[in-house]
Write a protein that holds these residues in place. Structure first.
Motif, short mmCIF file in Angstrom:
data_model
loop_
_atom_site.label_atom_id
_atom_site.label_comp_id
_atom_site.label_asym_id
_atom_site.label_seq_id
_atom_site.Cartn_x
_atom_site.Cartn_y
_atom_site.Cartn_z
N ASP A 176 0.57 -1.11 0.17
CA ASP A 176 -0.01 -0.07 -0.02
C ASP A 176 0.83 1.27 0.14
OD1 ASP A 176 -2.36 -1.54 0.13
OD2 ASP A 176 -2.15 -1.78 2.22
N TYR A 177 2.14 0.94 0.22
CA TYR A 177 2.88 2.30 0.28
C TYR A 177 3.50 2.73 -1.12
CZ TYR A 177 3.19 1.30 5.24
OH TYR A 177 2.79 0.94 6.57
N GLY A 178 3.51 3.98 -1.37
CA GLY A 178 4.06 4.63 -2.28
C GLY A 178 5.63 5.21 -2.35
N LYS A 179 5.50 6.35 -2.57
CA LYS A 179 6.90 7.16 -2.44
C LYS A 179 7.21 7.32 -0.74
CE LYS A 179 7.91 10.45 -5.33
NZ LYS A 179 7.61 11.41 -6.36
N MET A 180 8.63 7.27 -0.37
CA MET A 180 8.76 7.69 0.76
C MET A 180 10.08 8.48 0.91
SD MET A 180 8.71 4.02 2.97
CE MET A 180 7.21 3.11 3.02
#
Length: 119
Positions: free
Chosen positions: A73-77
């Motif tokens: 579920d994670y995109g950019k960090m």
């Protein structure tokens, strides 16, 4: 401690990290992930670290459980920090996720905000 930073970007969770992260800190962020996922495909993160010292043991365990359940579920960090170990932690995160992860030195935080679309 986690302090939320206001952002107009609806799929971004922006936080300032100081001291050590507790279980309660992680529990404060977890519902925000679910809220974003109701209307967006991915959750982006902006982590700004000031005098950050890592996790309390229960905080680390809580964060691992949240991350394992949401990795896809994670995109950019964007990790913005002031210590070499924080850069290494960002690189380790990049290794374990399919997210696009970048580390920025604290003096380059405006560049990080632009990259993550912080508004």
């Amino acid at each position: 401690m986690i302090q939320l930073i206001n952002s107009k970007n609806e799929n971004l969770i922006a936080v300032k990290l100081e001291g050590k992260i507790s279980k309660e800190d992680v529990e404060q962020v977890h519902p925000l992930i679910h809220k974003i996922l109701k209307t967006n495909n991915k959750v982006d993160f902006y982590f700004e670290m000031h005098d950050f010292h890592g996790y309390e043991l229960q905080g680390l365990w809580a964060d691992i459980k949240v991350d394992v359940s949401h990795l896809s579920d994670y995109g950019k960090m964007a990790f913005v920090g002031e210590k070499k170990w924080q850069e290494w932690a960002a690189k380790a995160t990049n290794f374990f996720t399919s997210s696009e992860v970048k580390y920025f030195d604290l003096k380059n935080k405006e560049q990080a905000k632009q990259w993550i679309n912080f508004q």
